[in-house]
Design a protein around this motif. Structure first.
Motif, mmCIF file in Angstrom:
data_model
loop_
_atom_site.group_PDB
_atom_site.id
_atom_site.type_symbol
_atom_site.label_atom_id
_atom_site.label_comp_id
_atom_site.label_asym_id
_atom_site.label_seq_id
_atom_site.Cartn_x
_atom_site.Cartn_y
_atom_site.Cartn_z
ATOM 1 N N TYR A 98 -7.056 74.718 -49.701
ATOM 2 C CA TYR A 98 -5.796 74.297 -50.333
ATOM 3 C C TYR A 98 -5.461 72.885 -49.877
ATOM 4 N N VAL A 101 0.062 69.660 -47.699
ATOM 5 C CA VAL A 101 1.161 68.903 -48.308
ATOM 6 C C VAL A 101 2.247 68.657 -47.266
ATOM 7 N N LYS A 140 7.004 72.970 -64.063
ATOM 8 C CA LYS A 140 7.064 74.202 -63.286
ATOM 9 C C LYS A 140 6.003 75.132 -63.841
ATOM 10 N N ASN A 141 5.146 75.638 -62.979
ATOM 11 C CA ASN A 141 4.076 76.541 -63.382
ATOM 12 C C ASN A 141 3.241 75.973 -64.527
ATOM 13 N N HIS A 229 -0.830 72.740 -58.854
ATOM 14 C CA HIS A 229 -0.627 73.537 -57.642
ATOM 15 C C HIS A 229 0.816 73.410 -57.139
ATOM 16 N N LEU A 230 1.303 72.198 -57.022
ATOM 17 C CA LEU A 230 2.675 72.005 -56.537
ATOM 18 C C LEU A 230 3.685 72.627 -57.483
ATOM 19 N N GLN A 232 3.499 75.299 -58.987
ATOM 20 C CA GLN A 232 3.638 76.749 -58.778
ATOM 21 C C GLN A 232 4.704 77.048 -57.739
ATOM 22 N N VAL A 233 5.033 76.039 -56.950
ATOM 23 C CA VAL A 233 6.010 76.217 -55.879
ATOM 24 C C VAL A 233 7.362 75.645 -56.284
ATOM 25 N N MET A 234 7.335 74.407 -56.697
ATOM 26 C CA MET A 234 8.582 73.692 -56.917
ATOM 27 C C MET A 234 8.651 73.103 -58.309
ATOM 28 N N THR A 235 9.845 73.040 -58.850
ATOM 29 C CA THR A 235 10.051 72.329 -60.101
ATOM 30 C C THR A 235 9.951 70.842 -59.807
#
Lengths: 288, 288
Positions: A98, A101, A140-141, A229-230, A232-235
């Motif tokens: 991964y 970050v 996002k996603n 990838h990011l 998936q976590v944060m908008t």
């Protein structure tokens, strides 16, 4: 199209940099307000094209450039360029699963011509020249395939780091987040101008000597993957910045390394994105 | 004085919470705009005192509370409460030399009554109940003695964490920064009401069971030190938040731990600061 944010007496303004390095004024405001707005960008492009013969415009070196965007989130990637391996060995053998970050806080951000102020406390200061991508459309996603559709463009970043403070704990935060440790710029190059972001050569120069030179083809996690990838976590919001990691220092430069000192200069250079030269100074600011 | 930020049809407003839990409206805006302004705070206090018999004011549970401040920097501290050691052993023996600092990004911030949305991707979600201090006066290179003069007050924070994502690399960032992973509130208690911030008991409760209870007297790095230390690196601005770490889970709770799931609730409680109860829900938001 190259876009800048610059300081005027009435507040920040957005401009288009013409081929002759003169700046066509677009409107009041800062770039993160329009990078998500395709119509506004098209309008800026058309107006700049119409103006491109005007020699009464200011030259870019006459303007006080601000960071092209003021990101709500300034995300950075650790180890992201593969090292050189001997022929026959698998260059991906050491790839992490991964991306690593971390965040730089808002107080680091400075314009492309502003100096980095070396800390008043003891600090072993180093540089990391990087390509930074700027989010244009909220993400996002998002899928890997759609990820680059959310990128407004690219600029350059020096992820200035106090190595000793970086190692004080498990987390890099403090070593990465001294005031002024984040020169960004000089301009945003819109994504349409970059045929393949994974085919750019990042060159870093210190005091006239090339200390790193590596293609984004050797990135472990390509830019599209980072956005995917990011997200998936944060908008991710328009103006957010992901700085994509620094190429590895050349062995001779790594060996000759000494901490940055008053008067030193570092340049990050990428064909098509321009160059960002940062001076390092001893701050004279008193403790408040 | 307890101060809240709440949503009105005309935008966010600041209010003082009276002893009977009714809210006296102060002005439009958000709290970070006035926490550094002693005259504005005094004015709010006087107006609230004059109003404290008014029963026509809204009750706090009738208002939509926002995070009390919207910090420019949301800084968190890792391991900062000492574990229990047998009699005769030195409780400071495992103290690290420096606080471990990480950042949560702006997208995590939610109001005290908002639910945490569990991620759509697989994630092992845990909670960390903490006291968060809020900066009132700008702080750069402040001495240990002067550090608490820069603190406007205290509130509660749940440092919600996806443990698996936290361990994907060396840096905690992604595990800490999912959207909605930062409930803050319910209110800011001004610093004058807290006789000694190192003499508060933090209690954390999950689904009716106390899972952590520890005094701030057992903190490794007291709040004044955190402000002093961080201010050597970064200029702390009014409204910035430092969440001061979570007490250690009680052994039985650590053993019984299971990831948070839809319908769970966690409460952080500190006498004098109030309590923050957060519900965890499965988001129904679709991928964009």
């Amino acid at each position: 199209m190259r876009l800048v944010t610059y300081r005027a007496s009435t507040g920040p303004r957005i401009g288009v940099v013409l081929p002759d390095d003169r700046v066509h004024d677009v409107r009041a405001g800062t770039l993160e307000e329009i990078v998500g707005d395709a119509a506004a960008l098209d309008g800026a492009r058309e107006a700049a094209d119409a103006a491109s013969t005007s020699l009464d415009l200011p030259r870019i070196d006459e303007l006080e450039l601000l960071p092209p965007v003021r990101p709500g989130k300034l995300l950075c990637i650790g180890y992201n360029y593969r090292g050189h391996v001997p022929d026959g060995e698998d260059p991906t053998a050491n790839d992490p699963a991964y991306p690593d970050v971390f965040v730089k806080t808002a107080n680091v951000l400075i314009g492309p011509n502003d100096p980095v102020e070396l800390p008043q406390v003891e600090a072993d200061v180093d540089y990391e020249g990087e390509i930074a991508l700027v989010i244009g459309r909220r993400a996002k996603n998002v899928t890997l395939d759609a990820a680059l559709d959310h990128v407004a463009g690219y600029t350059l970043f020096d992820d200035v780091t106090a190595r000793d403070w970086q190692r004080h704990g498990s987390q890099f935060t403090l070593g990465k987040s001294f005031d002024t440790f984040g020169p960004l710029g000089p301009w945003l190059v819109t994504a349409d101008e970059i045929a393949d972001p994974q085919d750019l050569v990042v060159e870093v120069e210190r005091d006239g000597v090339i200390t790193a030179r590596q293609s984004t083809a050797t990135m472990i996690f390509p830019m599209a993957f980072l956005v995917h990838h990011l997200s998936q976590v944060m908008t991710l919001e328009p103006g957010d910045v992901i700085s994509t990691g620094t190429p590895q220092k050349l062995p001779a430069a790594a060996e000759a390394h000494r901490p940055l000192a008053d008067g030193d200069a570092v340049t990050v250079r990428v064909a098509g994105l321009g160059e960002l030269t940062t001076r390092f100074t001893t701050t004279t600011e008193d403790a408040r």
